[in-house]
Design a protein around this motif. Sequence first.
Motif, PDB file in Angstrom:
ATOM      1  N   ASN A   1      26.545  10.356  -7.693  1.00 38.03           N
ATOM      2  CA  ASN A   1      25.220  10.803  -8.127  1.00 38.03           C
ATOM      3  C   ASN A   1      25.048  10.649  -9.636  1.00 38.03           C
ATOM      4  O   ASN A   1      25.958  10.959 -10.407  1.00 38.03           O
ATOM      5  CB  ASN A   1      24.999  12.272  -7.767  1.00 38.03           C
ATOM      6  CG  ASN A   1      24.865  12.499  -6.277  1.00 38.03           C
ATOM      7  OD1 ASN A   1      23.795  12.312  -5.705  1.00 38.03           O
ATOM      8  ND2 ASN A   1      25.958  12.905  -5.627  1.00 38.03           N
ATOM      9  N   LEU A   2      23.865  10.164 -10.020  1.00 36.33           N
ATOM     10  CA  LEU A   2      23.481  10.101 -11.426  1.00 36.33           C
ATOM     11  C   LEU A   2      22.527  11.248 -11.718  1.00 36.33           C
ATOM     12  O   LEU A   2      21.744  11.654 -10.850  1.00 36.33           O
ATOM     13  CB  LEU A   2      22.797   8.766 -11.738  1.00 36.33           C
ATOM     14  CG  LEU A   2      23.667   7.511 -11.668  1.00 36.33           C
ATOM     15  CD1 LEU A   2      22.804   6.268 -11.791  1.00 36.33           C
ATOM     16  CD2 LEU A   2      24.725   7.528 -12.777  1.00 36.33           C
ATOM     17  N   LEU A   3      22.571  11.732 -12.950  1.00 30.80           N
ATOM     18  CA  LEU A   3      21.673  12.800 -13.380  1.00 30.80           C
ATOM     19  C   LEU A   3      20.817  12.279 -14.527  1.00 30.80           C
ATOM     20  O   LEU A   3      21.341  11.799 -15.533  1.00 30.80           O
ATOM     21  CB  LEU A   3      22.469  14.021 -13.837  1.00 30.80           C
ATOM     22  CG  LEU A   3      21.655  15.212 -14.361  1.00 30.80           C
ATOM     23  CD1 LEU A   3      20.778  15.785 -13.247  1.00 30.80           C
ATOM     24  CD2 LEU A   3      22.579  16.281 -14.923  1.00 30.80           C
ATOM     25  N   VAL A   4      19.501  12.361 -14.352  1.00 34.20           N
ATOM     26  CA  VAL A   4      18.572  11.883 -15.370  1.00 34.20           C
ATOM     27  C   VAL A   4      17.809  13.077 -15.926  1.00 34.20           C
ATOM     28  O   VAL A   4      17.090  13.769 -15.200  1.00 34.20           O
ATOM     29  CB  VAL A   4      17.577  10.854 -14.782  1.00 34.20           C
ATOM     30  CG1 VAL A   4      16.664  10.318 -15.889  1.00 34.20           C
ATOM     31  CG2 VAL A   4      18.316   9.720 -14.105  1.00 34.20           C
ATOM     32  N   ILE A   5      17.955  13.302 -17.237  1.00 31.89           N
ATOM     33  CA  ILE A   5      17.311  14.443 -17.894  1.00 31.89           C
ATOM     34  C   ILE A   5      16.282  13.913 -18.892  1.00 31.89           C
ATOM     35  O   ILE A   5      16.646  13.281 -19.893  1.00 31.89           O
ATOM     36  CB  ILE A   5      18.338  15.319 -18.631  1.00 31.89           C
ATOM     37  CG1 ILE A   5      19.425  15.780 -17.653  1.00 31.89           C
ATOM     38  CG2 ILE A   5      17.662  16.508 -19.278  1.00 31.89           C
ATOM     39  CD1 ILE A   5      20.570  16.518 -18.327  1.00 31.89           C
ATOM     40  N   PRO A   6      14.996  14.129 -18.663  1.00 30.76           N
ATOM     41  CA  PRO A   6      13.943  13.620 -19.568  1.00 30.76           C
ATOM     42  C   PRO A   6      14.030  14.258 -20.952  1.00 30.76           C
ATOM     43  O   PRO A   6      14.387  15.430 -21.091  1.00 30.76           O
ATOM     44  CB  PRO A   6      12.644  14.018 -18.863  1.00 30.76           C
ATOM     45  CG  PRO A   6      13.038  14.325 -17.447  1.00 30.76           C
ATOM     46  CD  PRO A   6      14.434  14.839 -17.508  1.00 30.76           C
ATOM     47  N   ASN A   7      13.666  13.498 -21.963  1.00 31.48           N
ATOM     48  CA  ASN A   7      13.602  14.043 -23.317  1.00 31.48           C
ATOM     49  C   ASN A   7      12.384  14.937 -23.483  1.00 31.48           C
ATOM     50  O   ASN A   7      12.381  15.859 -24.315  1.00 31.48           O
ATOM     51  CB  ASN A   7      13.538  12.907 -24.342  1.00 31.48           C
ATOM     52  CG  ASN A   7      14.792  12.046 -24.325  1.00 31.48           C
ATOM     53  OD1 ASN A   7      15.859  12.501 -23.914  1.00 31.48           O
ATOM     54  ND2 ASN A   7      14.665  10.805 -24.770  1.00 31.48           N
ATOM     55  N   THR A   8      11.353  14.674 -22.697  1.00 31.22           N
ATOM     56  CA  THR A   8      10.112  15.433 -22.771  1.00 31.22           C
ATOM     57  C   THR A   8       9.885  16.178 -21.457  1.00 31.22           C
ATOM     58  O   THR A   8       9.922  15.565 -20.382  1.00 31.22           O
ATOM     59  CB  THR A   8       8.909  14.505 -23.041  1.00 31.22           C
ATOM     60  OG1 THR A   8       9.148  13.783 -24.263  1.00 31.22           O
ATOM     61  CG2 THR A   8       7.624  15.311 -23.164  1.00 31.22           C
ATOM     62  N   PHE A   9       9.642  17.466 -21.552  1.00 38.61           N
ATOM     63  CA  PHE A   9       9.436  18.282 -20.350  1.00 38.61           C
ATOM     64  C   PHE A   9       8.219  17.777 -19.568  1.00 38.61           C
ATOM     65  O   PHE A   9       7.178  17.451 -20.143  1.00 38.61           O
ATOM     66  CB  PHE A   9       9.216  19.747 -20.751  1.00 38.61           C
ATOM     67  CG  PHE A   9       9.059  20.672 -19.574  1.00 38.61           C
ATOM     68  CD1 PHE A   9      10.175  21.179 -18.927  1.00 38.61           C
ATOM     69  CD2 PHE A   9       7.797  21.009 -19.109  1.00 38.61           C
ATOM     70  CE1 PHE A   9      10.030  22.025 -17.833  1.00 38.61           C
ATOM     71  CE2 PHE A   9       7.644  21.854 -18.019  1.00 38.61           C
ATOM     72  CZ  PHE A   9       8.759  22.353 -17.377  1.00 38.61           C
ATOM     73  N   GLY A  10       8.379  17.677 -18.254  1.00 34.04           N
ATOM     74  CA  GLY A  10       7.263  17.286 -17.405  1.00 34.04           C
ATOM     75  C   GLY A  10       7.245  15.825 -16.999  1.00 34.04           C
ATOM     76  O   GLY A  10       6.446  15.429 -16.139  1.00 34.04           O
ATOM     77  N   GLU A  11       8.116  15.013 -17.576  1.00 33.18           N
ATOM     78  CA  GLU A  11       8.112  13.589 -17.242  1.00 33.18           C
ATOM     79  C   GLU A  11       9.051  13.261 -16.072  1.00 33.18           C
ATOM     80  O   GLU A  11       9.189  12.098 -15.690  1.00 33.18           O
ATOM     81  CB  GLU A  11       8.505  12.747 -18.466  1.00 33.18           C
ATOM     82  CG  GLU A  11       7.435  12.759 -19.556  1.00 33.18           C
ATOM     83  CD  GLU A  11       7.768  11.849 -20.723  1.00 33.18           C
ATOM     84  OE1 GLU A  11       8.950  11.397 -20.803  1.00 33.18           O
ATOM     85  OE2 GLU A  11       6.885  11.587 -21.555  1.00 33.18           O
ATOM     86  N   HIS A  12       9.675  14.290 -15.503  1.00 28.98           N
ATOM     87  CA  HIS A  12      10.631  14.046 -14.425  1.00 28.98           C
ATOM     88  C   HIS A  12       9.978  13.426 -13.185  1.00 28.98           C
ATOM     89  O   HIS A  12      10.582  12.625 -12.493  1.00 28.98           O
ATOM     90  CB  HIS A  12      11.375  15.339 -14.054  1.00 28.98           C
ATOM     91  CG  HIS A  12      10.482  16.469 -13.667  1.00 28.98           C
ATOM     92  ND1 HIS A  12       9.541  16.990 -14.526  1.00 28.98           N
ATOM     93  CD2 HIS A  12      10.372  17.181 -12.507  1.00 28.98           C
ATOM     94  CE1 HIS A  12       8.894  17.976 -13.921  1.00 28.98           C
ATOM     95  NE2 HIS A  12       9.384  18.108 -12.684  1.00 28.98           N
ATOM     96  N   THR A  13       8.728  13.807 -12.916  1.00 26.00           N
ATOM     97  CA  THR A  13       8.049  13.239 -11.749  1.00 26.00           C
ATOM     98  C   THR A  13       7.747  11.747 -11.948  1.00 26.00           C
ATOM     99  O   THR A  13       7.833  10.954 -11.007  1.00 26.00           O
ATOM    100  CB  THR A  13       6.744  13.995 -11.457  1.00 26.00           C
ATOM    101  OG1 THR A  13       5.922  13.989 -12.622  1.00 26.00           O
ATOM    102  CG2 THR A  13       7.039  15.439 -11.046  1.00 26.00           C
ATOM    103  N   LEU A  14       7.377  11.383 -13.173  1.00 25.72           N
ATOM    104  CA  LEU A  14       7.115   9.972 -13.483  1.00 25.72           C
ATOM    105  C   LEU A  14       8.399   9.152 -13.370  1.00 25.72           C
ATOM    106  O   LEU A  14       8.389   8.023 -12.874  1.00 25.72           O
ATOM    107  CB  LEU A  14       6.533   9.839 -14.895  1.00 25.72           C
ATOM    108  CG  LEU A  14       5.179  10.507 -15.151  1.00 25.72           C
ATOM    109  CD1 LEU A  14       4.803  10.390 -16.623  1.00 25.72           C
ATOM    110  CD2 LEU A  14       4.098   9.881 -14.269  1.00 25.72           C
ATOM    111  N   ILE A  15       9.499   9.750 -13.815  1.00 28.37           N
ATOM    112  CA  ILE A  15      10.795   9.078 -13.744  1.00 28.37           C
ATOM    113  C   ILE A  15      11.229   8.898 -12.292  1.00 28.37           C
ATOM    114  O   ILE A  15      11.707   7.834 -11.891  1.00 28.37           O
ATOM    115  CB  ILE A  15      11.854   9.879 -14.537  1.00 28.37           C
ATOM    116  CG1 ILE A  15      11.549   9.792 -16.045  1.00 28.37           C
ATOM    117  CG2 ILE A  15      13.260   9.364 -14.243  1.00 28.37           C
ATOM    118  CD1 ILE A  15      12.419  10.664 -16.908  1.00 28.37           C
TER     119      ILE A  15
END
Length: 223
Positions: free
Chosen positions: A103-117
Motif C-alpha cells: 500500500n502507498l500513502l498519499v498525503i496532500p499538501n493542501t487540505f481538501g485535495e484528497h478527493t481530487l487526488i
Amino acid sequence: MLQRSLAQSQPIRMYASKKKGGKKSGKQSEEETEKRDPDEDPVDMDKMEKHMQVRLERLTSDLQALRVGRANPALLNSVRVQLKGGTASLTDIALVTVKDAHNLLVIPNTFGEHTLIDTSIRNAGLGLNPRLDKNAVIVPVPKTTKESRDKLIKSLGGMAEQTRVQIRKVRHDAMRQLKAAAKASMPKDEVRSWEKDIQTATDKYIAKAEELLKAKARDIEQA
C-alpha cells in the motif's frame, strides 16, 4: 589606333585578373576557415552523450512506473491531478510514501485535495483503485500473478527497442555532423577515428539500457 588597342585590351586584363583573383580568394577563404578553428571538434561528444543519457533516464523512469506487486512511490510519478487552476504533478502537491509492502500513502499538501487526488489516480490508467482515508489517500498495489508477470516482461521488449532506436537516432545526428565536417577536407583516418568514438559511446549507452531491462526482468520474476 594605339589608344583603341589599349582600350580593347583593358577589359581582357580586368576579366583575367578577376577570374584568377576569384580562385585565389576561394582558396584563401578555405585556408582561413581551417586556420580560424584548427582545434574545433566536428562532433560535440559531451552533448551527444548527454542526449543519450536523457534517453536512459527516461527509460529508468518508465521502468520504475511498471507495477510489480510491491508498493513503490515511483508508480505514481506519471499521475497528473486536475486542479481549479490547471493540472499539476501529484508529487508536486502531495507526499507519496510507502504505508506497507502493498500500500502507498498519499498525503496532500493542501487540505481538501484528497478527493481530487483519488479521482486522478483512479483515472490515470494504471489499474489502481485508491481509497480515501480521512485527508489522505491509500493506494493498494495488487499482487502480481504469473500471467501478469509474463505480460510485464514481454512489455520490456518494446521498451528496449524504443530506447535503442532513440539512442541510435542521437548517433545518426552525430554521424551527419561528422559527414559534413569530412566534406571540408577532413583526413580520412581522422574521420574513421571519430566514427569509432561515436559508435563506442552508442554501444555503451545501449548496453546500459540492456542492463536496466535485465534488472527489471529479474525484479518482476521475483515479485
